[in-house]
Each structure stands twice: as structure tokens, then as C-alpha cells.
Design a protein around this motif. Sequence first.
Motif, PDB file in Angstrom:
ATOM      1  N   CYS A 195     -59.956  39.106 -39.592  1.00 20.44           N
ATOM      2  CA  CYS A 195     -60.403  39.717 -38.344  1.00 20.44           C
ATOM      3  C   CYS A 195     -59.233  40.440 -37.691  1.00 20.44           C
ATOM      4  O   CYS A 195     -58.073  40.188 -38.015  1.00 20.44           O
ATOM      5  CB  CYS A 195     -60.937  38.617 -37.425  1.00 20.44           C
ATOM      6  SG  CYS A 195     -61.405  39.185 -35.784  1.00 20.44           S
ATOM      7  N   CYS A 202     -66.000  35.935 -37.363  1.00 23.78           N
ATOM      8  CA  CYS A 202     -64.691  35.382 -37.030  1.00 23.78           C
ATOM      9  C   CYS A 202     -64.891  34.076 -36.269  1.00 23.78           C
ATOM     10  O   CYS A 202     -65.528  34.045 -35.223  1.00 23.78           O
ATOM     11  CB  CYS A 202     -63.897  36.366 -36.177  1.00 23.78           C
ATOM     12  SG  CYS A 202     -62.362  35.671 -35.568  1.00 23.78           S
ATOM     13  N   CYS A 261     -58.045  39.849 -34.958  1.00 22.72           N
ATOM     14  CA  CYS A 261     -57.222  38.870 -34.266  1.00 22.72           C
ATOM     15  C   CYS A 261     -56.303  38.130 -35.248  1.00 22.72           C
ATOM     16  O   CYS A 261     -55.471  37.329 -34.838  1.00 22.72           O
ATOM     17  CB  CYS A 261     -58.093  37.869 -33.512  1.00 22.72           C
ATOM     18  SG  CYS A 261     -58.918  36.690 -34.581  1.00 22.72           S
ATOM     19  N   CYS A 299     -62.748  37.922 -29.614  1.00 25.71           N
ATOM     20  CA  CYS A 299     -62.309  39.179 -30.230  1.00 25.71           C
ATOM     21  C   CYS A 299     -63.340  40.275 -29.934  1.00 25.71           C
ATOM     22  O   CYS A 299     -64.535  39.991 -29.857  1.00 25.71           O
ATOM     23  CB  CYS A 299     -62.210  39.066 -31.743  1.00 25.71           C
ATOM     24  SG  CYS A 299     -61.805  37.458 -32.334  1.00 25.71           S
TER      25      CYS A 299
HETATM   26 ZN    ZN Z   1     -61.224  37.303 -34.456  1.00 24.28          ZN
END
Ligand code: ZN
Length: 474
Positions: free
Chosen positions: A139, A119, A141, A127
Motif C-alpha cells: 500500500c 490494506c 502507506c 490511508c
Molecule cells: Zn495503507
Amino acid sequence: MADNKSEEQVMSLKLLVNKETNKVLFAEAEKHFVDTLCSFLTLPLGTIARLLQKESIIGPVTIGCLNSLYQGVANLNNSYFLYETIKEMLLQPKNSSEDYCNTLKFNIDDTEPTKYCICTEFVHIGCEFSLYTSNTKSCNCGSPLTLQVLPKPYCDGFVTNTTFVITDNIVVMPHSMHVTGYGLLKNYGIKSTSSLKQMTVNVTKEQVLDLLKCSLISKSPLTDMFLRKKPTLERSCIFSCNVQNSSNIEINVKLVIRKSDGKVLYAQGDEYFANLLLCFLTFPLGGVVSKLRGDCSLGSIERLYNSIVDIDETYFVSTEAKKRLVDPVVARQFNFSKQILPTQKSYVDYYCYYHGENFEQSITHNKFFISHEVWSNKRNRRELVLRNNSKTHKGYVKGLKIYVATDDLIISQSSPITSLNLIDCSGTPLGDLKEKVVTIGVKECFSILKAALTSTSALTNGLAHLLTEVKEEK
Ligand SMILES: [Zn+2]
């Protein structure tokens, strides 16, 4: 397979042949050859089924019901599976030791290596999980996973750089004071060296495939490969399975049995039954041998396995390397609730290394790598955790349906008419049929597995201990 470079590569092997019997007494091999031999134990049965059907010098080979189980899955409609990706997962099962096998000179596992994605927002928002396998789209997030990364190998095969002795039935021993040429000849009862011949062979990748085939069906793979050029089939009888039953799996299955000879025509069960049979394809060969210890009749594979168990840890590149061979686990993507073999840990810690600038810049300029190992450069390091995107799931096929498995383990969804077709195909008069409901536990699963590897009647042979009373009843 398209890699021409690796196909041109060869591994040299010295053979000592008994001229009188035209049999290999033993081979002298170096690390690369032994590493490849070791890797056989890490291969999932689904991969083995696929490799056995490949063309090679000795041609395609069939063992038990493995090919029919595999081909049955290939023919199953994608709509039976819980997710779209599951069918492909079963046909191309991941090897839980792919990180080791990818470092081998000759890796015959042609399954696509797992790619990882990182990510890119990890630096900004940190994250919790920032590393994913490449089939994940975004991801946690919310950021898309566009940055692909291959883990850097942290090992070099399985065994150390030393000379090994391999007998005709592929017992592997490191050359040592206890294992000498003279000692071996004495064991074989050879009185004079005049009956012996030395040969040096160059083993190609295609021959490694043949070696796998011969190892699974013959008690003399080296002779079969290098002298006879065809495998000697050894059919072994079925013994009862001595795996202990544990209580967490109990599945009711309805068997349709031919009374006259006790053959199971087919078995009907729910999704748990189908899942248990399907997961055979995900089992690493060494894991199966270890579970069926002393009871596995697959060519010379058990001898190979036992010899690896006996080799001192100092001959392996690490403790973990030996563990991967003697206790191989099912890849983490197959972590499902009723799995009967141990599965790989679901989360993996990786370290992300970057050079030069700061972490952020190295990510942007792709100047980083990930590894399990703690490399000497401790400064430029971040720890990442591989998020397991294939959480424990219920299984492979959809629930609330009835599945049917034939005696040679071809699985399909059941309907009243398809069942009649199966009876019809067998040519059995209806009066000769009997239904019986049996309860299957872990012991039965392994018993079916064992029968599946050694015969084309996995259900009849694997469940024989539950069927005896049927014959008495008739
Ligand atoms: Zn992330």
C-alpha cells in the motif's frame, strides 16, 4: 475450464426450423442464453484470438490477422516490453465488464478474474487509497497487501428475465406485441406451418464457444451450429474506413512496398507504431463494432450489436448493463497515452461492508466484502477507493527502438538484418521494392484494424488510400 460442474450445465434453446431449406428461422431463448450472447461484445480481441484457437466441435478458427498478431506477441521476447507483466497483460487482456460476465451462467471469457487486496492498516491510519489489484505488493502507506478480497457481484447478467427471439443471424429481440411468432413467419414468407419443425437443443459451454466462432465468420450462425455443424465462411470485401481523423495521433511509418502488385511487405516505425498495433488486442469487440459502425464485416456480430442498441432499456437489468454492451471501454490497465478507444475510469469507488463487530475485527476475521453497489445495510459500511496501480503509461514496448510489422501484423524489433530476412522470405527482387513514408492517424489505425479483422493483408488493405500514388510513381 477445469470446472467440470459448469461444463455439465446446459442452456435450453427452442429452434424453429424450415424443413425445406434446412435453416433455422429463429430461436426462442431465455435470459441466460441472451446474456451469454451479449457478453461476446465485451470480449477483448486478444481474448477472442485465444478462444478462436481452442478446440471445440467445429475446431479452431482464424479471422484475418487477429491470430498472427496474437501469436506474434506470444513469440515476442519479454525484454521488448516496458514492464515484465505487459506481455501477459496483452495475451490475457482484462475485460472491462468482467464484473458482469462473472455473474453469467456461461461465461466463456476464461481470463483469470481480477482479485483485490485491502490494506489492513487502513483502519488505523486511514490511508487515502486502501484497495488495490492483487499484483500490487504494498500500500502507499508501506504496509504489505496480504488480505485478498473478491468483489461481491452486484448484478445478474445483462438482460431481464424475459423471453427473447433470436434470428439465424443473431438479431436479438424481446418477445413482445411487436415481435410475435406469426409476424416473424409472415416476414419470412412462410405460408404453411407444415414446412416447419420445432427442435429443442441443449447448449453446452463448448457449443457457446462454437457460437462465438460462428458469429464472427458466418451470416447464419444458428443454422451453422445446430444443423450443419460447421460454419459457412463469408468473405466480405474491404470498404474504406469512415472513422474521422482526429489530430492527437500522427505517427510516421516507413513502408516497404512491392511495386509490381502494391503489396506492403512490412512497415517500420517507432514504439508508438508498435503500441498502436498491440493495443488492438485490448479492444472490446463491441467497441470495435461501434467505432466501425456500418462498416464492420465480422460475420453476424454487427447485427447482434445493432439489435442490442435497438432493444429498449427496460429489458436490461440496468442502464449501466446496456451501456456496457453498446459502449464497451478498454480495461483500465490499458490506459495509455495514445489509446484510440475510450478507457475505463481509472479510479473505482467501492464500499466495504462488514457484519457483526466493528470494522477492525471484521477485517481480522475476514467477515467483510466489497461491492460497487449501495447495499441496504448502510450502518456497517466504509467507502474505499480502488487505487489504479496501472497509471497512464507511455505504452507497451520500450522506446528508442525501431519496430517492424509484417502485412499480417506480426510485430518484432527491427534490425537491418531482420528486415532483409523479410524481403528474402517474400522472394521479391530488390529492384521491385520501393520505400514510402506515410503518416498514420486515428483514421488509419481503424482502417488497419478493420482490414486486420477481414483479411490477412492488414497494412496493404488498411493503408490502400495512402498507397495509390506509389503505383502511379513507378
Ligand atoms: Zn495503507
